[in-house]
Design a protein around this motif. Structure first.
Motif, PDB file in Angstrom:
ATOM      1  N   ALA A  53       0.878  -1.075  -0.123  1.00 26.20           N
ATOM      2  CA  ALA A  53      -0.015   0.063   0.031  1.00 26.20           C
ATOM      3  C   ALA A  53       0.852   1.410   0.019  1.00 26.20           C
ATOM      4  N   GLY A  54       2.003   1.111   0.532  1.00 27.16           N
ATOM      5  CA  GLY A  54       2.945   2.302   0.757  1.00 27.16           C
ATOM      6  C   GLY A  54       3.671   2.449  -0.760  1.00 27.16           C
ATOM      7  N   LEU A  55       3.858   1.343  -1.405  1.00 20.33           N
ATOM      8  CA  LEU A  55       4.375   1.482  -2.824  1.00 20.33           C
ATOM      9  C   LEU A  55       3.458   2.240  -3.741  1.00 20.33           C
ATOM     10  N   LEU A  56       2.243   1.902  -3.428  1.00 17.58           N
ATOM     11  CA  LEU A  56       1.109   2.579  -4.499  1.00 17.58           C
ATOM     12  C   LEU A  56       0.761   3.867  -3.860  1.00 17.58           C
ATOM     13  N   ALA A  57       0.936   4.315  -2.794  1.00 14.67           N
ATOM     14  CA  ALA A  57       0.784   5.810  -2.136  1.00 14.67           C
ATOM     15  C   ALA A  57       2.070   6.674  -2.807  1.00 14.67           C
ATOM     16  N   GLU A  58       3.218   6.209  -2.728  1.00  8.76           N
ATOM     17  CA  GLU A  58       4.467   6.722  -3.272  1.00  8.76           C
ATOM     18  C   GLU A  58       4.313   6.858  -4.771  1.00  8.76           C
ATOM     19  N   THR A  59       3.583   5.973  -5.466  1.00  5.05           N
ATOM     20  CA  THR A  59       3.610   6.029  -6.980  1.00  5.05           C
ATOM     21  C   THR A  59       2.459   6.976  -7.303  1.00  5.05           C
ATOM     22  N   ILE A  60       1.460   7.356  -6.739  1.00  2.00           N
ATOM     23  CA  ILE A  60       0.622   8.187  -6.812  1.00  2.00           C
ATOM     24  C   ILE A  60       1.012   9.491  -6.629  1.00  2.00           C
ATOM     25  N   GLN A  61       1.743   9.769  -5.534  1.00  2.00           N
ATOM     26  CA  GLN A  61       2.267  11.116  -5.118  1.00  2.00           C
ATOM     27  C   GLN A  61       3.540  11.366  -6.200  1.00  2.00           C
ATOM     28  N   GLN A  62       4.351  10.579  -6.840  1.00  2.00           N
ATOM     29  CA  GLN A  62       5.178  10.952  -7.562  1.00  2.00           C
ATOM     30  C   GLN A  62       4.589  11.275  -9.222  1.00  2.00           C
ATOM     31  N   LEU A  63       3.434  10.595  -9.368  1.00  2.00           N
ATOM     32  CA  LEU A  63       2.839  10.717 -10.923  1.00  2.00           C
ATOM     33  C   LEU A  63       2.141  12.073 -10.776  1.00  2.00           C
ATOM     34  N   GLN A  64       1.782  12.578  -9.651  1.00  2.00           N
ATOM     35  CA  GLN A  64       1.115  13.805  -9.454  1.00  2.00           C
ATOM     36  C   GLN A  64       2.007  14.910  -9.598  1.00  2.00           C
ATOM     37  N   ALA A  65       3.371  14.580  -9.532  1.00  2.00           N
ATOM     38  CA  ALA A  65       4.458  15.766  -9.780  1.00  2.00           C
ATOM     39  C   ALA A  65       4.481  15.862 -11.266  1.00  2.00           C
ATOM     40  N   LEU A  66       4.250  15.171 -12.286  1.00  2.00           N
ATOM     41  CA  LEU A  66       4.526  15.277 -13.612  1.00  2.00           C
ATOM     42  C   LEU A  66       3.363  16.063 -14.265  1.00  2.00           C
ATOM     43  N   PRO A  67       4.040  16.567 -15.606  1.00  2.00           N
ATOM     44  CA  PRO A  67       3.113  17.674 -16.087  1.00  2.00           C
ATOM     45  C   PRO A  67       1.597  17.299 -16.077  1.00  2.00           C
ATOM     46  N   GLU A  68       0.551  18.072 -16.232  1.00  2.00           N
ATOM     47  CA  GLU A  68      -0.756  18.160 -16.428  1.00  2.00           C
ATOM     48  C   GLU A  68      -1.254  17.100 -17.174  1.00  2.00           C
ATOM     49  N   PHE A  78      -5.523   4.997 -11.046  1.00  2.00           N
ATOM     50  CA  PHE A  78      -5.278   5.026  -9.668  1.00  2.00           C
ATOM     51  C   PHE A  78      -6.166   4.047  -9.084  1.00  2.00           C
ATOM     52  N   PRO A  79      -7.617   4.267  -9.426  1.00  2.00           N
ATOM     53  CA  PRO A  79      -8.802   3.599  -8.678  1.00  2.00           C
ATOM     54  C   PRO A  79      -8.404   1.768  -9.143  1.00  2.00           C
ATOM     55  N   GLN A  80      -7.981   1.514 -10.263  1.00  2.00           N
ATOM     56  CA  GLN A  80      -8.014   0.125 -10.686  1.00  2.00           C
ATOM     57  C   GLN A  80      -6.472  -0.486  -9.832  1.00  2.00           C
ATOM     58  N   TRP A  81      -5.667   0.412  -9.549  1.00  2.00           N
ATOM     59  CA  TRP A  81      -4.502  -0.092  -8.975  1.00  2.00           C
ATOM     60  C   TRP A  81      -4.767  -0.378  -7.475  1.00  2.00           C
ATOM     61  N   TRP A  82      -5.315   0.854  -7.123  1.00  2.00           N
ATOM     62  CA  TRP A  82      -5.882   0.731  -5.567  1.00  2.00           C
ATOM     63  C   TRP A  82      -6.588  -0.558  -5.366  1.00  2.00           C
ATOM     64  N   ALA A  83      -7.684  -0.841  -5.969  1.00  2.00           N
ATOM     65  CA  ALA A  83      -8.731  -1.888  -6.001  1.00  2.00           C
ATOM     66  C   ALA A  83      -7.963  -3.194  -6.213  1.00  2.00           C
ATOM     67  N   ALA A  84      -6.838  -3.407  -6.911  1.00  2.00           N
ATOM     68  CA  ALA A  84      -6.014  -4.621  -7.297  1.00  2.00           C
ATOM     69  C   ALA A  84      -5.430  -4.932  -5.706  1.00  2.00           C
ATOM     70  N   VAL A  85      -4.857  -3.917  -5.040  1.00  2.00           N
ATOM     71  CA  VAL A  85      -4.131  -3.919  -3.855  1.00  2.00           C
ATOM     72  C   VAL A  85      -5.067  -4.336  -2.616  1.00  2.00           C
ATOM     73  N   VAL A  86      -6.235  -3.774  -2.442  1.00  2.00           N
ATOM     74  CA  VAL A  86      -6.995  -3.800  -1.251  1.00  2.00           C
ATOM     75  C   VAL A  86      -8.459  -4.985  -1.708  1.00  2.00           C
ATOM     76  N   GLN A  87      -8.736  -4.934  -2.982  1.00  2.00           N
ATOM     77  CA  GLN A  87      -9.984  -5.821  -3.413  1.00  2.00           C
ATOM     78  C   GLN A  87     -11.246  -5.740  -2.261  1.00  2.00           C
ATOM     79  N   PRO A  88     -11.626  -4.211  -2.239  1.00  7.31           N
ATOM     80  CA  PRO A  88     -12.606  -4.185  -1.334  1.00  7.31           C
ATOM     81  C   PRO A  88     -14.015  -4.601  -1.429  1.00  7.31           C
ATOM     82  N   ASP A  89     -14.378  -5.122  -2.633  1.00  3.93           N
ATOM     83  CA  ASP A  89     -15.700  -5.511  -3.067  1.00  3.93           C
ATOM     84  C   ASP A  89     -15.914  -6.975  -3.117  1.00  3.93           C
ATOM     85  N   VAL A  90     -14.868  -7.886  -2.927  1.00  7.20           N
ATOM     86  CA  VAL A  90     -14.966  -9.011  -3.251  1.00  7.20           C
ATOM     87  C   VAL A  90     -14.124  -9.873  -1.867  1.00  7.20           C
ATOM     88  N   GLY A  91     -14.657 -11.089  -1.674  1.00  9.88           N
ATOM     89  CA  GLY A  91     -13.867 -12.093  -0.861  1.00  9.88           C
ATOM     90  C   GLY A  91     -12.590 -12.370  -1.283  1.00  9.88           C
TER      91      GLY A  91
END
Length: 262
Positions: A53-68, A78-91
Motif C-alpha cells: 500500500a505504501g508503494l501505491l501511495a508513493e507511486t500516486i504522489q510521484q505521478l502527481q508531480a508530472l506535467p498535467e 489510480f482506482p484500478q491499482w488501488w482496487a487490485a491492492v485491497v480488493q474492497p468488493d470481493v472475498g
C-alpha cells in the motif's frame, strides 16, 4: 516474482501485482501469499501487504508531480491499482475469482509504463535511485543501532532513542527485502531516518563530548551511504564530502534557531 530489483516504487508495485496475477492461484488470498512469500494471517504478511500500500501511495504522489497531461493520463488508473491492492468488493477466498482476475493486463501495462516514465524523469533522486550499493547503507544502519544503544539516557530520551531504532530496523528490513519492494523504497526511507537523526541531534544534551563526536561522524557516514544509493556516486569520498557539507548547513540552521539574538 521477477529476479531483478525494482528501481522505483511503481516498478515494485507492478512486479508484486504481476506476481499475484501470474501465480495461478485459485483465489486472491493464495495469489497474495505466493507473491509476498508470507503465510496468510501472519504478522509478516500484514507487514508486507501494508508496504505494498505504501508503494501505491508513493507511486500516486510521484505521478502527481508530472506535467498535467501525463497526470491526467495515469490518474485514470489510480482506482484500478488501488482496487487490485485491497480488493474492497470481493472475498479474498472466493474460489470463483482466481488471482488471474485481480487486475487486467492493460492496467498492468499502464503501471509499467508509468514506472518507466518515473524512472527516467526522476533518475538520480530517492524516487529513482541511480545507485545500487546497499551494503554501505546496511553497514551504517548497523553502526547506528550500536551507537543508539550506547547513547546514555542522560544524553537522549529513551523514547526518542527507541523511535529512531525502530525506524532504522524498518530500513534494514526493507534492505533485506529489496528484491520485493525495490531500491526506491529503501532510498526514500533513508531520508526519513536522516530527518529523525538530524532532529535528535539537536536535543542531545552535550554533556558527553565523546557521544556528540560519534553522532556527528555517524551522521556524515549515513548521509554518504544514502547519497551513494540515490545519486549513483562512484566513490565514497565524494559522498562523504557531500554529506559533510550537509552537516555544516544543518549545524548553521540549528545554531540560528538555538542561539538567542542580540
Amino acid at each position: 516474482m521477477e529476479s531483478r530489483i525494482p528501481r522505483t516504487s511503481a516498478h515494485g508495485l507492478h512486479d508484486i501485482l504481476s506476481g499475484v496475477w501470474r501465480s495461478g492461484a485459485e483465489n486472491f488470498r493464495n495469489g497474495w501469499v505466493a507473491a509476498l512469500e508470507a503465510e496468510w494471517g501472519s504478522s509478516e504478511f500484514a507487514r508486507r501487504h501494508a508496504e505494498v500500500a505504501g508503494l501505491l501511495a508513493e507511486t500516486i504522489q510521484q505521478l502527481q508531480a508530472l506535467p498535467e497531461a501525463q497526470q491526467a493520463r495515469y490518474s485514470r488508473y489510480f482506482p484500478q491499482w488501488w482496487a487490485a491492492v485491497v480488493q474492497p468488493d470481493v472475498g479474498w477466498t472466493d474460489s470463483g475469482r482466481p488471482a488471474r482476475v485481480l487486475i487486467t493486463q492493460e492496467t498492468l501495462d499502464h503501471l509499467a509504463s508509468a514506472a518507466d516514465l518515473l524512472q527516467g524523469t526522476l533518475r538520480g533522486t530517492t524516487s529513482s535511485p541511480a545507485g545500487s550499493n546497499l551494503e554501505a547503507l546496511k553497514e551504517s544502519c548497523t553502526s547506528w543501532l550500536e551507537l543508539l544503544e550506547q547513547t546514555p539516557d542522560s544524553e537522549l530520551a529513551p523514547s526518542l532513542r527507541e523511535e529512531i531504532t525502530a525506524q532504522i530496523r524498518h530500513l534494514l528490513w526493507l534492505i533485506e527485502n529489496a528484491q520485493l519492494f525495490g531500491i526506491a523504497r529503501i532510498s526514500r526511507e533513508s531520508t526519513t531516518v536522516v530527518g529523525a537523526l538530524a532532529q535528535a541531534s539537536t536535543v542531545l544534551t552535550g554533556q558527553d563530548p565523546e557521544t556528540g563526536g560519534k553522532w556527528r561522524r555517524g551522521f556524515v557516514s549515513f548521509i554518504a551511504a544514502s547519497a551513494l544509493l540515490a545519486t549513483g556516486m562512484t566513490t565514497l569520498q565524494t559522498a562523504v564530502e557531500a554529506g559533510t557539507g550537509m552537516v555544516k548547513e544543518i549545524a548553521r540552521v540549528v545554531d540560528s534557531v538555538t542561539t538567542p539574538s542580540g
